[in-house]
Design a protein around this motif. Structure first.
Motif, short mmCIF file in Angstrom:
data_model
loop_
_atom_site.label_atom_id
_atom_site.label_comp_id
_atom_site.label_asym_id
_atom_site.label_seq_id
_atom_site.Cartn_x
_atom_site.Cartn_y
_atom_site.Cartn_z
N VAL A 50 2.81 -44.27 -52.50
CA VAL A 50 4.07 -43.67 -52.03
C VAL A 50 5.23 -44.66 -52.10
CG1 VAL A 50 3.72 -44.18 -49.57
CG2 VAL A 50 5.08 -42.21 -50.25
N THR A 51 4.97 -45.96 -51.93
CA THR A 51 6.06 -46.95 -51.98
C THR A 51 6.68 -47.03 -53.37
OG1 THR A 51 4.50 -48.76 -52.40
CG2 THR A 51 5.13 -48.36 -50.10
N LEU A 53 7.43 -44.45 -55.02
CA LEU A 53 8.35 -43.32 -55.07
C LEU A 53 9.56 -43.53 -54.18
CD1 LEU A 53 5.78 -40.41 -54.88
CD2 LEU A 53 6.92 -41.30 -56.91
N ILE A 54 9.35 -44.00 -52.96
CA ILE A 54 10.47 -44.10 -52.01
C ILE A 54 10.89 -45.53 -51.74
CG2 ILE A 54 9.92 -41.93 -50.89
CD1 ILE A 54 8.73 -43.54 -48.58
#
Length: 86
Positions: A50-51, A53-54
């Motif tokens: 996820v890091t 992506l965001i």
């Protein structure tokens, strides 16, 4: 395809899921070109974190500087009050 075009027009993130070589990137690039919009694409897999992506964010105390200043001002005030009593 209409939902993807709407996302591109509104400058929203668009996440397409499907098998390899099913035309996901081609669809986005074609629609972006038609809308005259620049897009960034990111190839992902099941190991994508996820890091990626965001991004990552460092936790900070935004009030730490103000707290330090208040401590210094309090110290100066207390010393001035003590000197006034003498």
């Amino acid at each position: 395809m209409e939902a993807v075009a709407c996302c591109i027009r509104m400058n929203w993130a668009c996440l397409l899921v499907g098998p390899s070589s099913s035309g996901k990137s081609t669809l986005l690039k074609t629609l972006a070109d038609a809308c005259n919009v620049h897009i960034e694409t990111l190839a992902m897999s099941s190991s994508t974190d996820v890091t990626e992506l965001i991004g990552c964010f460092e936790q900070t105390d935004s009030m730490s500087g103000a707290k330090d200043i208040l401590k210094i001002l309090s110290h100066i005030h207390n010393r001035a009050c003590i000197q006034c009593r003498i």
